[in-house]
Motif scaffolding. Structure first.
Motif, PDB file in Angstrom:
ATOM      1  N   MET A   1     -73.676  33.814  67.800  1.00 28.00           N
ATOM      2  CA  MET A   1     -74.920  34.081  67.087  1.00 28.00           C
ATOM      3  C   MET A   1     -74.656  34.072  65.577  1.00 28.00           C
ATOM      4  O   MET A   1     -73.749  34.733  65.080  1.00 28.00           O
ATOM      5  N   ILE A   2     -75.456  33.280  64.858  1.00 29.12           N
ATOM      6  CA  ILE A   2     -75.257  33.129  63.422  1.00 29.12           C
ATOM      7  C   ILE A   2     -75.978  34.243  62.681  1.00 29.12           C
ATOM      8  O   ILE A   2     -77.158  34.509  62.908  1.00 29.12           O
ATOM      9  N   ALA A   3     -75.257  34.931  61.796  1.00 31.16           N
ATOM     10  CA  ALA A   3     -75.862  36.017  61.025  1.00 31.16           C
ATOM     11  C   ALA A   3     -76.912  35.454  60.074  1.00 31.16           C
ATOM     12  O   ALA A   3     -76.829  34.313  59.621  1.00 31.16           O
ATOM     13  N   GLU A   4     -77.913  36.264  59.794  1.00 27.94           N
ATOM     14  CA  GLU A   4     -78.978  35.837  58.889  1.00 27.94           C
ATOM     15  C   GLU A   4     -78.406  35.606  57.494  1.00 27.94           C
ATOM     16  O   GLU A   4     -77.626  36.392  56.973  1.00 27.94           O
ATOM     17  N   ILE A   5     -78.770  34.483  56.908  1.00 30.98           N
ATOM     18  CA  ILE A   5     -78.287  34.126  55.583  1.00 30.98           C
ATOM     19  C   ILE A   5     -79.365  34.417  54.557  1.00 30.98           C
ATOM     20  O   ILE A   5     -80.508  33.969  54.689  1.00 30.98           O
ATOM     21  N   LYS A   6     -79.015  35.172  53.548  1.00 33.74           N
ATOM     22  CA  LYS A   6     -79.943  35.511  52.486  1.00 33.74           C
ATOM     23  C   LYS A   6     -79.966  34.387  51.472  1.00 33.74           C
ATOM     24  O   LYS A   6     -78.933  34.028  50.899  1.00 33.74           O
ATOM     25  N   LEU A   7     -81.130  33.840  51.261  1.00 30.17           N
ATOM     26  CA  LEU A   7     -81.263  32.729  50.331  1.00 30.17           C
ATOM     27  C   LEU A   7     -81.488  33.231  48.907  1.00 30.17           C
ATOM     28  O   LEU A   7     -81.972  34.332  48.697  1.00 30.17           O
ATOM     29  N   GLY A   8     -81.117  32.412  47.946  1.00 25.27           N
ATOM     30  CA  GLY A   8     -81.332  32.772  46.547  1.00 25.27           C
ATOM     31  C   GLY A   8     -80.019  32.935  45.792  1.00 25.27           C
ATOM     32  O   GLY A   8     -78.954  32.517  46.239  1.00 25.27           O
ATOM     33  N   LEU A   9     -80.111  33.565  44.628  1.00 27.31           N
ATOM     34  CA  LEU A   9     -78.927  33.754  43.797  1.00 27.31           C
ATOM     35  C   LEU A   9     -77.919  34.674  44.480  1.00 27.31           C
ATOM     36  O   LEU A   9     -78.294  35.623  45.157  1.00 27.31           O
ATOM     37  N   CYS A  10     -76.644  34.374  44.255  1.00 27.10           N
ATOM     38  CA  CYS A  10     -75.600  35.202  44.857  1.00 27.10           C
ATOM     39  C   CYS A  10     -74.292  34.984  44.115  1.00 27.10           C
ATOM     40  O   CYS A  10     -74.180  34.087  43.280  1.00 27.10           O
ATOM     41  N   ASN A  11     -73.324  35.796  44.413  1.00 27.80           N
ATOM     42  CA  ASN A  11     -71.966  35.593  43.919  1.00 27.80           C
ATOM     43  C   ASN A  11     -71.156  34.967  45.052  1.00 27.80           C
ATOM     44  O   ASN A  11     -70.990  35.590  46.098  1.00 27.80           O
ATOM     45  N   PRO A  12     -70.678  33.742  44.865  1.00 29.32           N
ATOM     46  CA  PRO A  12     -69.928  33.064  45.938  1.00 29.32           C
ATOM     47  C   PRO A  12     -68.706  33.880  46.349  1.00 29.32           C
ATOM     48  O   PRO A  12     -68.058  34.508  45.519  1.00 29.32           O
ATOM     49  N   HIS A  13     -68.427  33.870  47.647  1.00 29.27           N
ATOM     50  CA  HIS A  13     -67.271  34.604  48.158  1.00 29.27           C
ATOM     51  C   HIS A  13     -65.997  33.827  47.858  1.00 29.27           C
ATOM     52  O   HIS A  13     -65.875  32.655  48.191  1.00 29.27           O
ATOM     53  N   GLU A  14     -65.070  34.469  47.216  1.00 24.52           N
ATOM     54  CA  GLU A  14     -63.760  33.888  46.936  1.00 24.52           C
ATOM     55  C   GLU A  14     -62.708  34.669  47.719  1.00 24.52           C
ATOM     56  O   GLU A  14     -62.912  35.840  48.042  1.00 24.52           O
ATOM     57  N   PRO A  15     -61.589  34.037  48.046  1.00 26.95           N
ATOM     58  CA  PRO A  15     -60.525  34.769  48.748  1.00 26.95           C
ATOM     59  C   PRO A  15     -60.059  35.963  47.924  1.00 26.95           C
ATOM     60  O   PRO A  15     -60.022  35.915  46.697  1.00 26.95           O
ATOM     61  N   ILE A  16     -59.717  37.037  48.603  1.00 26.45           N
ATOM     62  CA  ILE A  16     -59.168  38.217  47.939  1.00 26.45           C
ATOM     63  C   ILE A  16     -57.649  38.141  48.015  1.00 26.45           C
ATOM     64  O   ILE A  16     -57.079  38.180  49.105  1.00 26.45           O
ATOM     65  N   TYR A  17     -57.010  37.988  46.873  1.00 25.62           N
ATOM     66  CA  TYR A  17     -55.555  37.890  46.847  1.00 25.62           C
ATOM     67  C   TYR A  17     -54.933  39.276  46.791  1.00 25.62           C
ATOM     68  O   TYR A  17     -55.348  40.133  46.015  1.00 25.62           O
ATOM     69  N   LEU A  18     -53.936  39.480  47.621  1.00 23.44           N
ATOM     70  CA  LEU A  18     -53.149  40.714  47.603  1.00 23.44           C
ATOM     71  C   LEU A  18     -51.726  40.355  47.207  1.00 23.44           C
ATOM     72  O   LEU A  18     -51.103  39.493  47.840  1.00 23.44           O
ATOM     73  N   TYR A  19     -51.226  40.987  46.157  1.00 18.71           N
ATOM     74  CA  TYR A  19     -49.863  40.738  45.687  1.00 18.71           C
ATOM     75  C   TYR A  19     -48.990  41.948  46.036  1.00 18.71           C
ATOM     76  O   TYR A  19     -49.431  43.086  45.920  1.00 18.71           O
ATOM     77  N   VAL A  20     -47.765  41.675  46.429  1.00 18.20           N
ATOM     78  CA  VAL A  20     -46.867  42.727  46.903  1.00 18.20           C
ATOM     79  C   VAL A  20     -45.983  43.214  45.760  1.00 18.20           C
ATOM     80  O   VAL A  20     -45.332  42.418  45.079  1.00 18.20           O
ATOM     81  N   LYS A  21     -45.968  44.539  45.566  1.00 20.06           N
ATOM     82  CA  LYS A  21     -45.124  45.114  44.512  1.00 20.06           C
ATOM     83  C   LYS A  21     -45.003  46.611  44.709  1.00 20.06           C
ATOM     84  O   LYS A  21     -45.989  47.292  44.990  1.00 20.06           O
ATOM     85  N   ASN A  22     -43.807  47.131  44.568  1.00 22.47           N
ATOM     86  CA  ASN A  22     -43.578  48.568  44.644  1.00 22.47           C
ATOM     87  C   ASN A  22     -43.653  49.108  43.222  1.00 22.47           C
ATOM     88  O   ASN A  22     -42.724  48.932  42.431  1.00 22.47           O
ATOM     89  N   ALA A  23     -44.771  49.721  42.886  1.00 22.59           N
ATOM     90  CA  ALA A  23     -44.971  50.131  41.490  1.00 22.59           C
ATOM     91  C   ALA A  23     -45.818  51.389  41.408  1.00 22.59           C
ATOM     92  O   ALA A  23     -46.214  51.970  42.418  1.00 22.59           O
ATOM     93  N   GLU A  24     -46.089  51.775  40.185  1.00 19.55           N
ATOM     94  CA  GLU A  24     -46.879  52.979  39.937  1.00 19.55           C
ATOM     95  C   GLU A  24     -47.821  52.712  38.772  1.00 19.55           C
ATOM     96  O   GLU A  24     -47.457  52.052  37.804  1.00 19.55           O
ATOM     97  N   LEU A  25     -49.034  53.206  38.875  1.00 23.65           N
ATOM     98  CA  LEU A  25     -50.022  53.048  37.817  1.00 23.65           C
ATOM     99  C   LEU A  25     -50.791  54.350  37.661  1.00 23.65           C
ATOM    100  O   LEU A  25     -51.341  54.872  38.637  1.00 23.65           O
ATOM    101  N   SER A  26     -50.775  54.884  36.445  1.00 22.28           N
ATOM    102  CA  SER A  26     -51.460  56.152  36.157  1.00 22.28           C
ATOM    103  C   SER A  26     -50.994  57.262  37.091  1.00 22.28           C
ATOM    104  O   SER A  26     -51.801  58.065  37.580  1.00 22.28           O
ATOM    105  N   GLY A  27     -49.688  57.263  37.378  1.00 22.85           N
ATOM    106  CA  GLY A  27     -49.121  58.303  38.221  1.00 22.85           C
ATOM    107  C   GLY A  27     -49.339  58.109  39.703  1.00 22.85           C
ATOM    108  O   GLY A  27     -48.972  58.958  40.515  1.00 22.85           O
ATOM    109  N   GLU A  28     -49.935  56.967  40.090  1.00 18.26           N
ATOM    110  CA  GLU A  28     -50.227  56.713  41.505  1.00 18.26           C
ATOM    111  C   GLU A  28     -49.393  55.550  42.014  1.00 18.26           C
ATOM    112  O   GLU A  28     -49.398  54.463  41.421  1.00 18.26           O
ATOM    113  N   SER A  29     -48.645  55.765  43.086  1.00 21.02           N
ATOM    114  CA  SER A  29     -47.787  54.720  43.647  1.00 21.02           C
ATOM    115  C   SER A  29     -48.600  53.774  44.520  1.00 21.02           C
ATOM    116  O   SER A  29     -49.569  54.181  45.172  1.00 21.02           O
TER     117      SER A  29
END
Length: 276
Positions: A1-29
């Motif tokens: 079953m095909i989901a309903e597609i909303k017509l009109g302006l939109c933000n195209p879906h782009e792949p979400i890239y995940l990069y691997v790194k053991n790091a810390e930012l603002s005190g959060e690992s």
């Protein structure tokens, strides 16, 4: 079953890239992250696992500081299309490949999880998403990684269309011209700066070596080789004469050019070491 597609302006879906790194930012690992190119901002991902269907495994060459770096891209279909990108030589990449090598049915959802090792190391753990059982294969530092990648890609090529209909990304490999590959391989062997090759090509009004006459390409190869040898010989004419004999003459006699250059480099380094 095909989901309903909303017509009109939109933000195209782009792949979400995940990069691997053991790091810390603002005190959060964190162990992997998104990167917002527009804002030049690292966005930590606090979740340790990604559940979805692995649809592709591919190698991507990315330039970094004038050098080509091979990345492993793991394409995962979930609520969005995710691409986990990591260096081909990383511990994460190798532990993923070992675990994925025992997966026989990629129609089933899997959990790709990150786990911290000593210092900045990140390992991958793979789980069956339904049973939550971890998929294990004994560590093998001498594993034939190229064969493992090929075997996984072969099995992924047979994934059925019964999994959720998320768009499948595909990259059609373009044939590489022999002269482009020739220059790339020799430049890599010599660790010659990519920017200098591009600058040389611009002077020739070309963007790729394949656009030039073979004599021009031979000249570029010689330029790169002699630049590498500039600090290996006491006299400049020695480098050029040895290049003529050990490379040009050897290739004319049927030797493989890359092997001849490698042997020539080794000879000059040995000579230099003996002179010290």
């Amino acid at each position: 079953m095909i989901a309903e597609i909303k017509l009109g302006l939109c933000n195209p879906h782009e792949p979400i890239y995940l990069y691997v790194k053991n790091a810390e930012l603002s005190g959060e690992s964190y162990l992997w992250y998104h990167y917002n190119i527009d804002k030049d901002k690292t966005i930590p991902v606090l979740e340790k696992g990604l559940t979805g269907y692995i649809s592709e495994l591919r190698l991507t060459t990315k330039e970094f500081k004038g050098k080509d770096n091979i990345k492993l891209d793991i394409v995962v279909r979930a609520d969005e299309v995710y691409i986990v990108r990591t260096g081909i030589e990383t511990n994460f990449s190798k532990t993923f490949l070992l675990a994925a090598s025992i997966v026989q049915d990629f129609d089933k959802p899997l959990i790709i999880a990150v786990t911290a090792g000593e210092e900045n190391v990140v390992f991958c753990r793979l789980y069956d998403a339904v049973t939550k059982v971890r998929l294990r294969r004994e560590w093998d530092k001498d594993a034939d990684w190229a064969s493992i990648i090929h075997d996984i890609q072969t099995r992924l090529g047979g994934v059925s269309s019964t999994t959720p209909s998320t768009p499948k990304l595909s990259v059609v490999p373009q044939p590489v011209h022999p002269q482009d590959l020739r220059i790339k391989n020799i430049r890599t062997l010599l660790d010659y700066p990519l920017d200098l090759v591009r600058e040389w090509l611009q002077f020739q009004n070309a963007s790729n070596p394949s656009q030039l006459d073979i004599s021009k390409i031979d000249s570029l190869v010689k330029t790169m080789c002699l630049a590498w040898a500039s600090d290996k010989c006491e006299y400049p004419n020695h480098a050029e004469s040895s290049y003529q004999k050990e490379v040009i003459d050897a290739v004319a006699s049927g030797a493989d050019e890359l092997a001849a250059i490698s042997a020539w480099m080794q000879e000059l380094q040995t000579t230099k070491a003996g002179a010290v």
